[in-house]
Design a protein around this motif. Structure first.
Motif, PDB file in Angstrom:
ATOM      1  N   ARG A  12       1.330  -0.984  -0.410  1.00 27.20           N
ATOM      2  CA  ARG A  12       0.377   0.338  -0.383  1.00 27.20           C
ATOM      3  C   ARG A  12       0.786   1.777   0.074  1.00 27.20           C
ATOM      4  O   ARG A  12       0.492   2.140  -0.888  1.00 27.20           O
ATOM      5  CB  ARG A  12      -0.996  -0.189   1.334  1.00 27.20           C
ATOM      6  N   LEU A  13       1.710   1.125   1.063  1.00 30.09           N
ATOM      7  CA  LEU A  13       2.413   2.688   1.198  1.00 30.09           C
ATOM      8  C   LEU A  13       2.793   3.351  -0.623  1.00 30.09           C
ATOM      9  O   LEU A  13       3.598   4.308  -0.601  1.00 30.09           O
ATOM     10  CB  LEU A  13       4.234   1.998   1.387  1.00 30.09           C
ATOM     11  N   LYS A  14       3.571   1.468  -1.366  1.00 28.79           N
ATOM     12  CA  LYS A  14       4.026   2.034  -2.846  1.00 28.79           C
ATOM     13  C   LYS A  14       3.725   3.164  -3.408  1.00 28.79           C
ATOM     14  O   LYS A  14       3.556   3.536  -4.319  1.00 28.79           O
ATOM     15  CB  LYS A  14       4.424   0.687  -3.684  1.00 28.79           C
ATOM     16  N   LYS A  15       2.027   2.721  -2.877  1.00 24.21           N
ATOM     17  CA  LYS A  15       1.071   3.165  -3.733  1.00 24.21           C
ATOM     18  C   LYS A  15       0.290   4.842  -3.306  1.00 24.21           C
ATOM     19  O   LYS A  15      -0.708   5.528  -3.573  1.00 24.21           O
ATOM     20  CB  LYS A  15      -0.572   2.563  -3.874  1.00 24.21           C
ATOM     21  N   MET A  16       1.059   5.108  -1.980  1.00 21.12           N
ATOM     22  CA  MET A  16       0.610   6.244  -1.466  1.00 21.12           C
ATOM     23  C   MET A  16       1.294   7.181  -1.563  1.00 21.12           C
ATOM     24  O   MET A  16       3.101   7.289  -2.387  1.00 21.12           O
ATOM     25  CB  MET A  16       0.935   6.117   0.411  1.00 21.12           C
ATOM     26  N   PRO A  17       0.924   8.625  -1.245  1.00 25.46           N
ATOM     27  CA  PRO A  17       2.175   9.584  -1.772  1.00 25.46           C
ATOM     28  C   PRO A  17       3.278   9.404  -0.747  1.00 25.46           C
ATOM     29  O   PRO A  17       4.161   9.914  -1.718  1.00 25.46           O
ATOM     30  CB  PRO A  17       1.109  10.596  -1.048  1.00 25.46           C
ATOM     31  N   LEU A  18       3.077   9.362  -0.288  1.00 25.90           N
ATOM     32  CA  LEU A  18       4.460   9.151   0.781  1.00 25.90           C
ATOM     33  C   LEU A  18       5.351   8.210   0.740  1.00 25.90           C
ATOM     34  O   LEU A  18       6.717   8.309   0.572  1.00 25.90           O
ATOM     35  CB  LEU A  18       4.458   8.225   2.424  1.00 25.90           C
ATOM     36  N   GLY A  19       4.937   6.983  -0.257  1.00 23.28           N
ATOM     37  CA  GLY A  19       6.392   6.174  -0.799  1.00 23.28           C
ATOM     38  C   GLY A  19       6.494   6.457  -2.022  1.00 23.28           C
ATOM     39  O   GLY A  19       7.721   5.864  -2.704  1.00 23.28           O
ATOM     40  N   ARG A  20       5.696   7.031  -2.335  1.00 26.15           N
ATOM     41  CA  ARG A  20       5.672   7.808  -3.770  1.00 26.15           C
ATOM     42  C   ARG A  20       6.998   9.457  -4.071  1.00 26.15           C
ATOM     43  O   ARG A  20       8.132   8.785  -4.541  1.00 26.15           O
ATOM     44  CB  ARG A  20       5.204   8.496  -4.429  1.00 26.15           C
ATOM     45  N   SER A  21       7.076   9.481  -2.656  1.00 22.80           N
ATOM     46  CA  SER A  21       7.849  10.575  -2.041  1.00 22.80           C
ATOM     47  C   SER A  21       9.434   9.598  -2.163  1.00 22.80           C
ATOM     48  O   SER A  21      10.291  10.190  -2.087  1.00 22.80           O
ATOM     49  CB  SER A  21       7.306  11.207  -1.773  1.00 22.80           C
ATOM     50  N   TRP A  22       9.028   8.736  -1.604  1.00 19.76           N
ATOM     51  CA  TRP A  22      10.190   7.968  -0.781  1.00 19.76           C
ATOM     52  C   TRP A  22      11.309   7.373  -1.830  1.00 19.76           C
ATOM     53  O   TRP A  22      12.450   8.142  -2.556  1.00 19.76           O
ATOM     54  CB  TRP A  22      10.184   6.713  -0.287  1.00 19.76           C
ATOM     55  N   GLU A  23       9.868   6.682  -3.402  1.00 20.13           N
ATOM     56  CA  GLU A  23      11.053   6.255  -4.734  1.00 20.13           C
ATOM     57  C   GLU A  23      11.261   7.933  -5.463  1.00 20.13           C
ATOM     58  O   GLU A  23      12.178   7.739  -5.961  1.00 20.13           O
ATOM     59  CB  GLU A  23      10.191   5.862  -5.441  1.00 20.13           C
ATOM     60  N   ALA A  24      10.913   8.838  -5.431  1.00 21.39           N
ATOM     61  CA  ALA A  24      10.985  10.506  -6.170  1.00 21.39           C
ATOM     62  C   ALA A  24      12.361  10.563  -5.090  1.00 21.39           C
ATOM     63  O   ALA A  24      13.582  11.406  -5.966  1.00 21.39           O
ATOM     64  CB  ALA A  24      10.042  11.426  -6.099  1.00 21.39           C
ATOM     65  N   LEU A  25      12.509  10.790  -3.973  1.00 16.91           N
ATOM     66  CA  LEU A  25      13.489  11.484  -2.947  1.00 16.91           C
ATOM     67  C   LEU A  25      14.714  10.477  -3.774  1.00 16.91           C
ATOM     68  O   LEU A  25      16.176  10.552  -4.013  1.00 16.91           O
ATOM     69  CB  LEU A  25      13.335  10.529  -1.369  1.00 16.91           C
ATOM     70  N   ARG A  26      14.442   8.679  -3.559  1.00 17.81           N
ATOM     71  CA  ARG A  26      15.606   7.983  -4.644  1.00 17.81           C
ATOM     72  C   ARG A  26      16.129   8.696  -5.279  1.00 17.81           C
ATOM     73  O   ARG A  26      17.551   8.844  -6.009  1.00 17.81           O
ATOM     74  CB  ARG A  26      15.448   6.182  -4.371  1.00 17.81           C
ATOM     75  N   GLU A  27      15.538   9.149  -6.561  1.00 18.01           N
ATOM     76  CA  GLU A  27      16.079   9.231  -8.023  1.00 18.01           C
ATOM     77  C   GLU A  27      16.630  11.122  -7.771  1.00 18.01           C
ATOM     78  O   GLU A  27      17.400  10.990  -8.525  1.00 18.01           O
ATOM     79  CB  GLU A  27      14.650   9.354  -8.817  1.00 18.01           C
TER      80      GLU A  27
END
Lengths: 410, 281
Positions: A273-288
């Motif tokens: 679920r986290l991967k589909k939530m704004p928080l999870g997306r922000s994590w991935e964006a931070l990685r990028e």
């Protein structure tokens, strides 16, 4: 076609030339004896291996180069019904599993599930948020010791220690997160490595509180009013008497397995679920790209801290289960090697990919048990597997899937 | 007046990057910041968007119908002695010190793109646009966890907005491709679309035409015009393509060696002898 057959043949001849003097010549007193079987066997193995690799390659390229990165739109998964059936079957078989295994394999299964938890936790920090953490074992230790010491000093039971250990580890995650907010890559890795060692050394040397190298005994989990021992204490009922079956030491482990399995399912749900939530997306964006993130109004402080806290929390839960399943904890379980192993699981499984990480965790804990006879070569094989994976599948076993959105909604 | 830049100073060690830079960006205009290499354009840009802390000077955003934002204060300033006498001020300063930064500049209404495109390469184009809309989404942990109706509504709205922007920039076909796999021209467009997703008042473009061929530059110029006209946007841009600058901008600010050497309409700038000298040496 020529390459398909010729190259393996050349390999075989080379292997024969190289190994004949080493494996074929046997000293017998003052004379040599020539044994042809070992080098021939080796050459044959090389021939077959090379042929298989070539065939797989040919098949792959016939499939349209699936090993190369796809440049088109991301394909939508086909056969959703088939996938669902497969998942249900997998779930059922995991639930039935404890009733079929003996005590030894049950313990292995529990260990594998604990590693699944740890890998899922580290996957958030390394795979999603892209922060290289070499001291993840610290949170595992905090969870385990949280339960052990909580039981020793405060008389906490398993069920109260589980959330408490999780929160304690999350707190430690934030404590580690604050000083490393400005760090990236190598520097971050070194600081986290140090953090992991600090926790272990404190546990090892603070003898009055933690018992030092002697460790702490931990109570096994039980249900309220039920116990898994042969004879229950005053006021409690023994589990086997309650069900009216014969006593078996396995009941306790099966119980443990089932709770752990449930928790793993919950955490899997959480991470998915986290991967589909704004928080999870922000994590991935931070990685990028961290700078781009900040230019888009994302507060990197809270995003990083939340990733650390969430990963640490899952690690802490893993630690509580580890303590509960072992019945005893001491600092030797929390060395740097554990951190490296968990990291290897995440990298081999595929950074950010949940199924990949789970498969890798299970493989890397079960395989060494299956290969007990070759235990001397375990680390060697492990290293070779790492090198091979990095060459042929640098993105891990299962590449993290990106969500696909279908046009307009509503 | 939307953005007020007043006596901005910035030095890196011994190098004075900006000296007494003063200019305004008018509401609804396209303002261009030009100058030879090393003139301090990007430094000024980074100060405005909060990536550098301006050492002296004032930077204020005056959004219509909203209170003025001090773009220097929200980055977190060192504490001064007088702060101790005003607990309220100390508290604000502490808050900005802990949680301030460029992200607050974005929330105040300034969005930017980068000279060398900074997309989230391993994420799809749509995901890039969704990340940028985080403020408009339902960020409550449990509503996301249990996928509540409000959460789904917010996600669908964001997705529609993203799709609208992709239509605008003619990128609909690329929606589900990884951003890193797009061509350079497409990546530039995705970056502008992503900046638009934050709902800005002022859009800052750092060399939007760099690396584009003449046809793409022409198309880009059209899009920038349409952004200004159709979406009521104010645009500040740095650009080396003088043709594009002259065609697009209402107002031009010329920088050289960290100082403003000319300000005015394109026609006036073309006649300015100082500018010609700065460019031709």
């Amino acid at each position: 076609m020529r390459r398909l057959l010729l190259h393996p043949l050349v390999t075989a001849i080379l292997v024969l030339i190289l190994t004949a003097p080493i494996a074929g010549l046997v000293l017998d007193g003052y004379t040599f004896n020539l044994h042809w079987q070992p080098p021939l066997g080796l050459a044959l193995t090389a021939l077959i291996l090379h042929l298989v690799i070539n065939l797989v390659r040919a098949w792959r390229s016939a499939q349209g180069g699936a090993w190369s990165v796809t440049h088109g739109p991301i394909p939508v998964p086909s056969h959703p019904a088939l996938l669902r059936t497969f998942r249900i079957l997998l779930l059922l078989s995991c639930l039935v599993l404890p009733f079929l295994l003996n005590k030894y394999w049950l313990t292995v299964a529990i260990l594998a599930l604990i590693y699944v938890l740890l890998a899922l936790g580290l996957n958030i920090v390394v795979g999603l948020a892209g922060m290289l953490d070499l001291g993840f074992v610290a949170f595992y230790a905090v969870g385990a010791y949280g339960y052990a010491l909580g039981h020793e000093y405060l008389g906490l039971g398993f069920w109260s220690a589980l959330p408490l250990g999780a929160f304690l580890a999350a707190g430690f995650g934030v404590v580690l997160g604050f000083p490393v907010l400005r760090m990236h890559g190598d520097y971050l890795a070194i600081v986290t490595l140090g953090f992991g060692e600090i926790i272990r050394l404190v546990l090892n040397n603070w003898t009055e509180f933690t018992g030092g190298p002697n460790g702490v005994r931990v109570a096994f989990p039980s249900l309220p009013g039920l116990e898994f021992s042969r004879k229950a204490k005053e006021g409690n009922i023994a589990f086997h008497e309650w069900l009216g079956i014969d006593y078996s030491a396995n009941h306790r482990i099966m119980f443990m397995y089932l709770i752990l399995f449930l928790v793993v399912l919950l955490i899997m749900f959480l991470v998915t679920r986290l991967k589909k939530m704004p928080l999870g997306r922000s994590w991935e964006a931070l990685r990028e790209d961290e700078i781009a993130c900040r230019s888009l109004g994302i507060n990197h402080v809270t995003v990083k801290l939340s990733a650390f806290a969430m990963g640490a929390m899952i690690g802490g839960i893993g630690g509580v289960f580890f303590a509960a399943s072992q019945g005893f904890v001491n600092p030797t379980s929390f060395t740097f090697f554990e951190s490296a192993l968990i990291l290897a699981i995440v990298v081999l499984g595929g950074l950010g990919s949940i199924p990949g990480v789970i498969i890798a965790a299970i493989v890397l804990t079960v395989l060494p048990e299956l290969l007990r006879d070759f235990s001397d070569y375990r680390i060697l094989v492990f290293g070779l597997a790492m090198v091979g994976m990095m060459i042929w599948r640098p993105r891990g076993l299962v590449r993290a899937r990106r969500p696909v959105f279908q046009g307009r909604q509503g | 007046m939307l953005l007020e830049v007043n006596q901005l100073h910035m030095r890196f060690g011994g190098v004075v990057a900006l000296h007494d830079v003063t200019f305004d960006v008018k509401w609804g205009s396209i303002t261009a910041l030009i100058g030879p290499n090393g003139a301090g354009k990007t430094t000024a840009f980074n100060c405005i968007t909060g990536f550098y802390k301006a050492q002296q000077g004032r930077l204020r955003l005056h959004p219509p119908n909203r209170p003025t934002v001090d773009l220097v204060q929200i980055l977190g300033q060192p504490f001064s002695g007088s702060d101790l006498l005003h607990p309220g001020r100390l508290w604000t300063a502490l808050g900005y010190k802990m949680f301030g930064g460029p992200h607050l500049v974005c929330r105040a209404g300034i969005a930017r793109t980068f000279q060398n495109v900074r997309l989230f390469k391993e994420m799809t184009v749509l995901e890039n646009l969704l990340v940028a809309q985080h403020a408009a989404l339902d960020r409550h942990f449990f509503s996301g966890l249990f996928n509540t109706a409000t959460f789904r509504d917010h996600e669908a709205t964001a997705l529609n907005r993203a799709n609208d922007l992709l239509d605008f920039f003619e990128l609909s076909k690329e929606a589900n491709r990884l951003a890193g796999h797009l061509s350079h021209g497409h990546q530039r467009r995705v970056e502008i679309a992503r900046a638009m997703c934050t709902g800005p008042i002022l859009l800052c473009l750092d060399e939007p035409a760099a690396g584009l061929n003449p046809m793409e530059t022409q198309a880009l110029s059209g899009w920038i015009r349409r952004l200004q006209k159709e979406m009521n946007l104010t645009i500040l841009l740095i650009e080396h393509d003088i043709g594009l600058v002259m065609e697009l901008s209402d107002h031009i600010v010329v920088l050289n060696h960290g100082e403003v050497i000319a300000r005015g309409t394109p026609a006036a700038i073309q006649q300015n002898s100082g500018v010609v000298e700065a460019y031709l040496g």
